[in-house]
Design an enzyme around this catalytic site. Sequence first.
Site, mmCIF file in Angstrom:
data_model
loop_
_atom_site.group_PDB
_atom_site.id
_atom_site.type_symbol
_atom_site.label_atom_id
_atom_site.label_comp_id
_atom_site.label_asym_id
_atom_site.label_seq_id
_atom_site.Cartn_x
_atom_site.Cartn_y
_atom_site.Cartn_z
ATOM 1 N N ASN A 9 29.337 16.994 20.999
ATOM 2 C CA ASN A 9 28.444 15.835 20.870
ATOM 3 C C ASN A 9 27.920 15.814 19.436
ATOM 4 O OD1 ASN A 9 26.473 13.903 20.953
ATOM 5 N ND2 ASN A 9 25.119 15.007 22.358
ATOM 6 N N TRP A 10 28.416 14.873 18.665
ATOM 7 C CA TRP A 10 28.028 14.804 17.250
ATOM 8 C C TRP A 10 26.621 14.232 17.065
ATOM 9 C CZ3 TRP A 10 32.681 13.078 13.638
ATOM 10 C CH2 TRP A 10 33.575 14.151 13.538
ATOM 11 N N LYS A 11 26.044 13.663 18.114
ATOM 12 C CA LYS A 11 24.730 13.003 17.972
ATOM 13 C C LYS A 11 24.801 12.038 16.779
ATOM 14 C CE LYS A 11 22.729 16.916 20.271
ATOM 15 N NZ LYS A 11 21.579 17.771 20.533
ATOM 16 N N HIS A 94 21.525 11.963 28.500
ATOM 17 C CA HIS A 94 21.237 13.091 27.605
ATOM 18 C C HIS A 94 19.722 13.221 27.448
ATOM 19 C CE1 HIS A 94 20.960 15.547 24.018
ATOM 20 N NE2 HIS A 94 22.188 15.963 24.299
ATOM 21 N N GLU A 96 17.898 13.695 25.004
ATOM 22 C CA GLU A 96 17.315 12.919 23.889
ATOM 23 C C GLU A 96 17.152 11.456 24.277
ATOM 24 O OE1 GLU A 96 20.139 14.288 20.958
ATOM 25 O OE2 GLU A 96 19.291 16.291 21.203
ATOM 26 N N GLU A 166 22.001 20.925 30.635
ATOM 27 C CA GLU A 166 21.504 21.217 29.282
ATOM 28 C C GLU A 166 20.007 21.469 29.345
ATOM 29 O OE1 GLU A 166 24.123 19.535 25.973
ATOM 30 O OE2 GLU A 166 22.896 17.875 26.630
ATOM 31 N N GLY A 172 19.388 22.489 20.407
ATOM 32 C CA GLY A 172 19.057 22.440 18.986
ATOM 33 C C GLY A 172 18.030 23.466 18.553
ATOM 34 N N SER A 211 22.700 25.060 22.435
ATOM 35 C CA SER A 211 22.971 26.121 21.457
ATOM 36 C C SER A 211 24.203 26.953 21.813
ATOM 37 C CB SER A 211 21.734 27.012 21.266
ATOM 38 O OG SER A 211 20.644 26.233 20.808
ATOM 39 N N GLY A 232 26.569 20.754 20.682
ATOM 40 C CA GLY A 232 25.958 19.904 19.663
ATOM 41 C C GLY A 232 26.280 20.406 18.268
ATOM 42 N N GLY A 233 25.342 21.126 17.667
ATOM 43 C CA GLY A 233 25.456 21.563 16.267
ATOM 44 C C GLY A 233 26.791 22.199 15.924
HETATM 45 P P1 13P Z 1 23.057 22.025 20.457
HETATM 46 O O1 13P Z 1 24.387 22.641 20.764
HETATM 47 O O2 13P Z 1 22.895 21.638 19.015
HETATM 48 O O3 13P Z 1 21.933 22.846 20.990
HETATM 49 O O4 13P Z 1 23.010 20.621 21.244
HETATM 50 C C1 13P Z 1 23.326 20.608 22.586
HETATM 51 C C2 13P Z 1 23.418 19.206 23.043
HETATM 52 O O5 13P Z 1 22.430 18.496 23.148
HETATM 53 C C3 13P Z 1 24.760 18.663 23.322
HETATM 54 O O6 13P Z 1 24.681 17.449 23.985
#
Ligand code: 13P
Length: 249
Positions: A9-11, A94, A96, A166, A172, A211, A232-233
């Site tokens: 997930n590149w956000k 998600h 967020e 999640e 994050g 993470s 994510g990251g």
């Molecule tokens: P991180 O891997 O950066 O913690 O993000 C997880 C996430 O929200 C994937 O959708």
Amino acid sequence: MAKPLIAGNWKMHGSLALIEEFGRAFATVELPAEVEVALIVPFPYLAQAAQKLASVGVCVGAQTLSDQPSGALTGEVSGDMLRELGARMVLVGHSERRSLFHEDDQAVLGRIRAALAVGLTPILCLGETLEQRDDDRTEAVVLGQLEAVFDALDVDERTRLVVAYEPVWAIGTGRTATPEQAQAVHSAIRQRLVGYSSALGENTQILYGGSMKAANAADLLAQPDIDGGLVGGASLQVDDFLAICQSAG
Ligand code: 13P
């Protein structure tokens, strides 16, 4: 047994250049045949990503969609538009979106229905906050979010979702759920899905997110009810993401 799926997930990150880099990298590596890989990119990159990544076996997805098929909804994007650009998956719910954009369970359900209506595979995201975990409400919160969608769907529709757990406190933050903590929640999700039907419990892919990185992916993915990752990251670094994909095999 559900097939392993690793979704990045590149956000609101990335660039056309990064898509090119991923396309080149995936063209040269051999991943375990049973592992499915997806990249969930910002809307403007969908067409390019589908063009560069589909041929190297990476499925492309979007990060949200409107619950409506069309309309005077400035700034919204419909499921059909996503399909037209080559998306096959879409994140829904998600954390967020739930917290920053105030999407409640009803809004999540509307988007799930919109995705299913056009043949997109929704990845339904679930997770508790740290406060809810500290109050011992993790299972109640996560299963409540699951039921808000699954109770409303019919038997066939339920088979077309991917589920992602999640924990909000692990997103994050660099703070990963331990494999045991994650497994406990995944097992509860699986049991609830078995309650709908044993085949649903067995076949639904349940991903862990929060993470996940190359260094901890293998231990998480070794858990019996963790079928993959929502990353994510670490999905923004091609070497890290490839290493996670390798460890899913
Ligand atoms: P991180 O891997 O950066 O913690 O993000 C997880 C996430 O929200 C994937 O959708």
